[in-house]
Design a protein around this motif. Structure first.
Motif, short mmCIF file in Angstrom:
data_model
loop_
_atom_site.label_atom_id
_atom_site.label_comp_id
_atom_site.label_asym_id
_atom_site.label_seq_id
_atom_site.Cartn_x
_atom_site.Cartn_y
_atom_site.Cartn_z
N HIS A 299 6.60 3.37 -3.56
CA HIS A 299 5.49 2.60 -3.25
C HIS A 299 5.77 1.04 -3.67
O HIS A 299 5.94 0.21 -2.98
CB HIS A 299 4.05 3.08 -4.04
N GLU A 300 6.25 0.94 -5.12
CA GLU A 300 6.76 -0.36 -5.35
C GLU A 300 8.02 -0.92 -4.80
O GLU A 300 7.73 -2.12 -4.33
CB GLU A 300 7.17 -0.30 -6.85
N ARG A 302 8.65 -0.12 -1.57
CA ARG A 302 8.08 -0.25 -0.14
C ARG A 302 7.42 -1.61 -0.23
O ARG A 302 7.65 -2.26 0.92
CB ARG A 302 7.19 1.00 0.07
N GLU A 303 6.49 -2.00 -1.00
CA GLU A 303 5.66 -3.19 -1.17
C GLU A 303 6.77 -4.43 -1.23
O GLU A 303 6.80 -5.32 -0.47
CB GLU A 303 4.91 -3.30 -2.14
N ARG A 307 7.13 -7.20 1.67
CA ARG A 307 6.74 -8.61 1.31
C ARG A 307 7.75 -9.46 1.84
O ARG A 307 7.83 -10.71 2.22
CB ARG A 307 6.69 -8.87 -0.28
N GLU A 313 -0.61 -10.50 0.97
CA GLU A 313 -1.18 -9.52 0.01
C GLU A 313 -2.56 -9.02 0.65
O GLU A 313 -2.97 -7.86 0.00
CB GLU A 313 -1.53 -10.32 -1.32
N LEU A 316 -1.36 -5.93 2.52
CA LEU A 316 -0.85 -4.88 1.65
C LEU A 316 -2.19 -4.24 0.74
O LEU A 316 -2.05 -3.06 0.49
CB LEU A 316 0.00 -5.45 0.57
N SER A 321 -1.69 3.98 -1.31
CA SER A 321 -0.25 4.52 -1.62
C SER A 321 0.05 4.28 -2.93
O SER A 321 -0.17 3.55 -3.65
CB SER A 321 1.08 3.83 -0.76
#
Length: 364
Positions: A299-300, A302-303, A307, A313, A316, A321
């Motif tokens: 997840h991290e 993917r974020e 970005r 934000e 997101l 997730s």
């Protein structure tokens, strides 16, 4: 009510009268919401439910009575503090039902309403619940035509105007009018029941979890599509019979597909080359729920990639997730329950906490 329409159409086509009980209003912890229905047809066959079992016995007798005498009734059931064994809702709520006879002679609108529901065409069905107009009279309203009458041109016109704003949202509830359609609360009460096409569930990633999520999506009433770019995995045989299966790159399919505020998007691809461009597309369009499978590390990462592609934000913040509620799920079927629980909680504002730890009404 949608689920019992096919059998009701058969009764109607055969000229067999049946009694139809519909929930028109509820209060407190009533177990079924407005629009829930129960029918009693030939040979006393029963379809549907209006209370999850609390008052069905009494409703059965009412439905038989309205078929026998041709007169619609409105009845309210609630918990009896004086006699806990009296007919009522043991959960403590209150439910009001419109119970009416349905046959080609009694209701000329039914066949076309049922046909529209089966064909997934929006329609609103209005019925008189109380007042000087004939109780049980019906009016069916489509975007381009009207069938039936509630008893007066002014009332029909006012209800039609209100109904034309309902189908897109699938709204259902009571409205109040004067006998000529004036906006008054002390004359004619009309129940409007809108049937919109089922909401869509888009499942991306033809993995074993997708089959389980697709199955529970169908159970919840969604029209489900599974999409994956890999033909070897994306075959109809791997999924429930009613599920649409599409071989395409997920982001391309989504870009060419309409979504709305009821659409659910489940991203189970678990591969950056699929899910990053897909989520970029999903987070910038209408949807009720967008969930993505993966570990917290996934997840991290993917974020961060999203970005880099300019996803903001606020966008997101819409992403659920890792997907699902914490149920301790292990198998694909258990994970599907976890995902479905989060979808339902998101739709209705549920906390996801055990009911034993919560106060207040159980049924929203």
């Amino acid at each position: 009510m949608r689920e019992i329409f096919p059998a009701l159409r058969d009764w109607y086509a055969a000229g067999s009268p049946f009694g139809l009980a519909t929930v028109v209003s509820v209060s407190r912890s009533a177990p079924r919401g407005p629009g829930a229905a129960m029918a009693v047809g030939p040979d006393d066959e029963v379809l549907g439910s209006v209370s999850g079992g609390c008052v069905e016995g009494a409703v059965f007798e009412l439905a038989r009575a309205v078929v026998a005498d041709g007169e619609a009734r409105t009845e309210t059931f609630g918990y009896s503090d004086e006699d806990a064994f009296a007919v009522g809702l043991t959960c403590g709520g209150e439910v009001t039902l419109l119970v009416r006879p349905v046959s080609p002679a009694a209701d000329p609108t039914f066949a076309e309403v049922a046909g529209s529901v089966a064909g997934e065409h929006p329609v609103t069905w209005a019925s008189v619940v109380a007042g000087p107009a004939r109780r049980g009279a019906t009016l069916a309203v489509w975007p381009d035509r009207v069938l039936g009458s509630l008893g007066g041109a002014g009332l029909d016109a006012a209800v039609t105007a209100d109904a034309r704003g309902e189908p897109a949202q699938g709204a259902t509830g009571l409205r109040h009018y004067g006998p000529r359609g004036q906006r008054r609360r002390d004359e004619v009460t009309v129940f409007l029941q809108s049937f919109a096409p089922p909401p869509r569930m888009l499942v991306f990633g033809a993995i074993d979890y997708a089959a389980a999520v697709a199955g529970i999506g169908e159970f919840l009433g969604y029209r489900v599509t599974v999409c994956d770019a890999r033909p070897v995995f994306t075959t109809p045989r791997r999924f429930p019979p009613g599920v649409e299966v599409v071989v395409e790159w997920p982001h391309r399919y989504l870009a060419a597909t309409g979504t709305d505020e009821r659409t659910v998007v489940c991203v189970l691809t678990h591969d950056p080359k699929f899910d990053v461009p897909l989520l970029e597309e999903a987070l910038r369009r209408p949807a009720a729920y967008i969930g993505a499978m993966g570990s917290r590390r996934t997840h991290e990462e993917r974020e961060a990639r999203l970005r880099e592609r300019g996803v903001g934000e606020a966008e997101l913040a819409r992403l659920r997730s890792p997907v699902g509620l914490d149920l301790g799920a292990r198998t694909p079927q258990e994970v599907a329950v976890s995902v479905a629980a989060e979808i339902v909680a998101t739709r209705w504002g549920g906390s996801g906490a055990p009911l034993t730890t919560e106060a207040g009404a159980i049924h929203g």
